[in-house]
Design a protein around this motif. Sequence first.
Motif, short mmCIF file in Angstrom:
data_model
loop_
_atom_site.label_atom_id
_atom_site.label_comp_id
_atom_site.label_asym_id
_atom_site.label_seq_id
_atom_site.Cartn_x
_atom_site.Cartn_y
_atom_site.Cartn_z
N THR A 1 29.84 -3.45 -18.46
CA THR A 1 28.79 -2.54 -18.95
C THR A 1 27.54 -2.63 -18.06
OG1 THR A 1 29.59 -2.93 -21.18
CG2 THR A 1 27.39 -1.96 -20.96
N ILE A 2 27.03 -1.47 -17.73
CA ILE A 2 25.82 -1.42 -16.90
C ILE A 2 24.71 -0.74 -17.69
CG2 ILE A 2 24.79 -0.57 -14.76
CD1 ILE A 2 27.57 -0.58 -13.52
N VAL A 3 23.60 -1.42 -17.78
CA VAL A 3 22.41 -0.83 -18.39
C VAL A 3 21.41 -0.62 -17.26
CG1 VAL A 3 20.67 -1.06 -20.19
CG2 VAL A 3 22.88 -2.20 -20.44
N VAL B 1 11.94 -2.28 -19.26
CA VAL B 1 12.49 -2.96 -20.44
C VAL B 1 13.93 -2.51 -20.67
CG1 VAL B 1 12.22 -3.38 -22.90
CG2 VAL B 1 10.20 -3.05 -21.47
N ILE B 2 14.80 -3.48 -20.75
CA ILE B 2 16.21 -3.18 -21.03
C ILE B 2 16.56 -3.82 -22.37
CG2 ILE B 2 18.58 -3.62 -20.30
CD1 ILE B 2 17.59 -3.67 -17.42
N PRO B 3 16.93 -2.99 -23.35
CA PRO B 3 17.28 -3.56 -24.66
C PRO B 3 18.53 -4.44 -24.55
CG PRO B 3 17.03 -1.18 -24.78
CD PRO B 3 17.06 -1.53 -23.35
N LEU B 4 18.50 -5.53 -25.29
CA LEU B 4 19.64 -6.45 -25.28
C LEU B 4 20.04 -6.79 -26.71
CD1 LEU B 4 18.73 -9.16 -22.58
CD2 LEU B 4 20.27 -7.23 -22.32
N ASN B 5 21.31 -7.06 -26.89
CA ASN B 5 21.79 -7.61 -28.16
C ASN B 5 22.76 -8.73 -27.85
OD1 ASN B 5 24.19 -6.37 -27.42
ND2 ASN B 5 23.72 -4.52 -28.59
N GLU B 6 23.36 -9.29 -28.87
CA GLU B 6 24.24 -10.43 -28.65
C GLU B 6 25.39 -10.09 -27.71
OE1 GLU B 6 26.02 -11.99 -32.18
OE2 GLU B 6 26.98 -13.67 -31.14
N GLU B 7 25.89 -8.87 -27.82
CA GLU B 7 27.03 -8.48 -26.98
C GLU B 7 26.65 -8.42 -25.51
OE1 GLU B 7 26.38 -6.96 -29.93
OE2 GLU B 7 28.03 -8.09 -30.84
N THR B 8 25.42 -8.06 -25.22
CA THR B 8 25.04 -7.91 -23.82
C THR B 8 24.41 -9.18 -23.24
OG1 THR B 8 22.97 -6.88 -24.56
CG2 THR B 8 24.75 -5.42 -23.88
N VAL B 9 23.91 -10.05 -24.10
CA VAL B 9 23.26 -11.25 -23.55
C VAL B 9 24.22 -12.44 -23.49
CG1 VAL B 9 22.35 -12.27 -25.68
CG2 VAL B 9 21.07 -12.47 -23.56
N PRO C 1 0.81 -1.22 0.00
CA PRO C 1 0.00 0.00 0.00
C PRO C 1 0.85 1.28 0.00
CG PRO C 1 0.05 -0.91 2.20
CD PRO C 1 0.83 -1.85 1.33
N VAL C 2 2.02 1.16 -0.56
CA VAL C 2 2.87 2.34 -0.70
C VAL C 2 3.48 2.33 -2.09
CG1 VAL C 2 3.47 2.48 1.75
CG2 VAL C 2 4.84 1.06 0.24
N GLU C 3 3.82 3.53 -2.55
CA GLU C 3 4.45 3.62 -3.86
C GLU C 3 5.87 3.05 -3.76
OE1 GLU C 3 4.76 7.02 -7.24
OE2 GLU C 3 5.76 7.45 -5.34
N VAL C 4 6.23 2.25 -4.76
CA VAL C 4 7.55 1.62 -4.78
C VAL C 4 8.32 2.14 -5.98
CG1 VAL C 4 8.80 -0.58 -4.96
CG2 VAL C 4 6.67 -0.46 -3.64
N ILE C 5 9.55 2.55 -5.73
CA ILE C 5 10.43 2.98 -6.82
C ILE C 5 11.39 1.84 -7.11
CG2 ILE C 5 12.16 4.66 -7.54
CD1 ILE C 5 10.86 6.54 -5.40
N ALA C 6 11.41 1.40 -8.36
CA ALA C 6 12.26 0.27 -8.74
C ALA C 6 13.45 0.78 -9.55
CB ALA C 6 11.47 -0.73 -9.57
N ASP C 7 14.62 0.39 -9.14
CA ASP C 7 15.85 0.69 -9.89
C ASP C 7 16.46 -0.63 -10.32
OD1 ASP C 7 16.08 3.63 -9.53
OD2 ASP C 7 16.12 3.08 -7.41
N ILE C 8 16.62 -0.77 -11.62
CA ILE C 8 17.16 -2.02 -12.17
C ILE C 8 18.49 -1.71 -12.85
CG2 ILE C 8 16.71 -4.00 -13.68
CD1 ILE C 8 14.55 -3.74 -11.61
N ASP C 9 19.50 -2.46 -12.50
CA ASP C 9 20.79 -2.38 -13.19
C ASP C 9 21.12 -3.75 -13.74
OD1 ASP C 9 21.18 0.26 -12.53
OD2 ASP C 9 22.24 -0.20 -10.66
N TYR C 10 21.37 -3.80 -15.04
CA TYR C 10 21.85 -5.05 -15.63
C TYR C 10 23.34 -4.89 -15.87
CZ TYR C 10 22.61 -8.89 -18.89
OH TYR C 10 23.11 -10.02 -19.51
N VAL C 11 24.12 -5.62 -15.10
CA VAL C 11 25.57 -5.54 -15.19
C VAL C 11 26.06 -6.70 -16.05
CG1 VAL C 11 27.73 -5.49 -13.90
CG2 VAL C 11 25.65 -4.53 -12.88
N VAL C 12 26.62 -6.34 -17.21
CA VAL C 12 27.05 -7.36 -18.17
C VAL C 12 28.41 -7.91 -17.76
CG1 VAL C 12 27.47 -7.81 -20.61
CG2 VAL C 12 25.82 -6.07 -19.94
N ASN C 13 28.57 -9.20 -17.92
CA ASN C 13 29.86 -9.84 -17.59
C ASN C 13 30.87 -9.65 -18.71
OD1 ASN C 13 29.04 -10.80 -15.12
ND2 ASN C 13 28.52 -12.85 -15.86
#
Lengths: 517, 427
Positions: free
Chosen positions: A444-446, A468-476, A427-439
């Motif tokens: 690289t951090i998206v 939504v975090i865009p991905l390509n072959e280099e990041t996946v 019952p409270v507003e939630v702020i979501a922060d997502i970091d995708y850290v590539v190996n």
Amino acid sequence: MNKIKLSLVLLSVAAVFVSCEDREPLSWNTEIFLPLVDDNITWSSSIPDSLLEFGEGGEPARMLYKIPFGEFSADYLPTLPDTLIEENMSMEGNLPSDVPVPLGDLFVNETDEIVFSSFGEGSDAYLKEFSLSAGYMRLSVESSVEGILDMAYYLNSVTVDGVMSGIQLEVPAAQDGVNGFATETLDLAGAIFDLSGENGFSENVMTSTFTTTGSTLNTEVFYLTTTDSMLVEIELIDLTIETAKGYFGQVDIPFDSEVTLIDTITIPNPILDLEGASAKLTIDNYIGAELRLKFDEVSMDDQLLEHPSFYGVHDIARAYWIDETLINHTSLELDLGETGSNIFDLIETFPHDLAMFGSVQLNPFGDVSLGYDYINNAYPPKLELELEIPLKLGLDGVVLEEVYIIDPMDFPKFDGRLLVDLTSTFPVEVIADIDYVVNDEDGTIVSISGNIDAGSAYPEVSQHGLLVIPLNEETVSPGGSVHVSLTASTEGAVTFTGYENVRVQIRIEGTQLIEVD
Amino acid sequence: MLDYRLIFSTTFLALCSLASSANVLTVVVNPDSTEIKREKGGASLSFWATQSGNVISTGFANNLANGGFIGHDILDPILESHTGGFGYVGGSVGWEKVWTSKPFKGSDLALCGSMGSEALYDVRWTSDMFELLWYGNGGHTGRVDVFSGTGVRAGVFNRFGLGLESVKTQQRLEVSVIQRLGGVEWSIPYGYLWLSEDADSLASYLQTEGRLHASIDSTDSGEPSIGFLPSYGIGISGTLPLASETLPIRFEINFKDVGLLFENEGSSVAWFQEGFSTTGLPLYGDSLTIESISNGDLATDSLLLTGSSVKRMTLLPSILSAEFVYEPSEKFMFQMSVKSGGWMPELLYSAGIGWIPSDRIALGVEGRYGGWGGLRSAIWAKLRYSNRRILVVQIESPLGLFFNKEISNNTYGRGVTLRLERIASKR
């Protein structure tokens, strides 16, 4: 026939026309729909399930702490130290001359009373009967008699399964100046010791019988000489009392206990609304003897508990046993939250530890039972702190930080996205922060952020956020880690039912190009 | 342009080689005729190579052979052509010699026999498997992808049969010894993949079994050598022709190698079972993360067994067929047949018409459906090139022979059969 041959030749020529051409690699696209993570973040992440009682119909959940004090046990039992009974039977002065030993007939038959005097460490405790959960007796005999002896040692007042306990021993003859020696051990687990003596009215008394016979195994007559002796040792070792009946004495037993109170709640800057909270201490007495409790100090994170009546003397009546069967136990409940107590002020600070010092006295009024105190080690007294706190709290900060590992994946020429679905009923507003850290080498951090509106667990209203975090072959391809951080803040205390949850779903969608040479 | 030249030239050659001879060929003798006595029995030598399927068109095979990008415009028709949820490809290559001796003295029975070799293969897969391979799992949320029934098997068989034939009725019965020289089998008896509607959970189960019917010896150098591990079986083969005395119809039942193969011990066997379910887990790579396991949302069940098989009995790739022939005139004939076995997944139906312009030549066309494939055509021609000898040429899906040509794109197989027949001599 020639025409057939001609046909085959021409067919071969035709096949030449159908020759292979330059070939490029075969390729095609496939769509990938891959669930990676489905995690449900509930109050269980912060509060153990065993502590949380869910609130129904919109009522606040309640945190229930029932903290047993394990240290408050066992010391109240009378103890039986390891005992050595040693008897040296010397013939010197008892025999006028060497006498032949009759074979098969008793020539020593001795009954003794053993008096226990060490129960209760100097108290005036005495026992009429006790049983053992463990322990054993060892009989050792060293003899200078030059003939084989049959010896027996019986504890007349000790039975195991209704049979008198005892040890029979064959002591070899002494030879060439070397004494004959024999030893034997008897397990006393389950043994019942009747300490009322032969008259049935005594206490702490146990009778024993020692017999010696010239063994019929002897082939020649042998003599008991004036210089012969027999050293007999009876050891009672590791006796552990299971039940006891008697008077346990007026014994003071100190207790010093410290327990972890709240170590799993990771709520940032919490504000508790303790309206409706309760705190009480419960003592359950299962001993057939009175107890007197005296608390010297109770503190939470070194902050002293102030209480108008808690530090006085608290007497608890004895439990009611008949024929070793528990009929009723007795309880004492102390309200720690009564007017004048500061316990809720202490709880508001989310204390980590609770410490308690004091003592318990057995039989504060003396031998009022006339020797009919009773204990059973399977029923120790229980001391339990019970806190009930409604889940009405305010918070401000990061409520969850979670890292999800994404393994390396071979998706050639991938073109897609990493989707993070967040569904919340908090019952409270939630702020979501997502970091995708590539190996990859650069690490690289998206990053992406989003808000999820306040939902409700009762009535259930889910709010949804999609990142939504865009991905390509280099990041996946090298894989990586998805760092999820959820931040929430409330204005004052908010009621939580315990059913609130945030569902985190992470998946990959996209297309890859498969190539085959 | 080249395509038409090829077709024309091939057809022309075939027809020329047949039509230059004349009048036909009555091979089948009225079984009720008591006036016909054979001095030497009939015989035939056949060679064939066939392949058919219901899904993989020659056009698609051409695309695979040529390379390049395979788009959905190519894949969609292939996917839609999976009938009953399965795709099949299969066929055989082989030769066979069939003969009948002179009748025994004072008897209408003659010694007969047959021998030959055949390589058989059979591939089948589910449409879900095809879709996962070529399309991916993008559109598969909320449904179960079934793998059960997917498999491939191949074997090389040699056979020798000996029996008796009634010259009077042409009824024939042989006892055959069949050797399986080698073979391989792999199948998924049970398997599925399930992705939930919300793509938030996934479950998979795979049970697969492989057998290599060959002997594998590990040498001291550690390099295994593969040798033959033949197994032998016994079966019966025969022909039961029936003909009407009053009507121009014939009915014939054929069966071949109906029996058991006694498989030797020692075949290499691998049996693998893997199952997992998760509410969020990478499918590929080293995917069992500690987090997944610690969360308790993963259940795995994996088992791999390898070893050598014990002796067992299996069925031979028997064939059972029935044929009905109607000859309303000397110039025309109609034929219908049904055939099963030979590892074919479905019954093979055929119906056709034959034209007999002379006593030396006959031409025919058939429509076929079933076996491994769908509806397809076949043409045949018979040429009597000597008094007692006939050459039979049969081509199934003739356009399918034109690999890599557009005209073959809509065919799903091809097959050529050549047979030299020697008619039983008459007295």
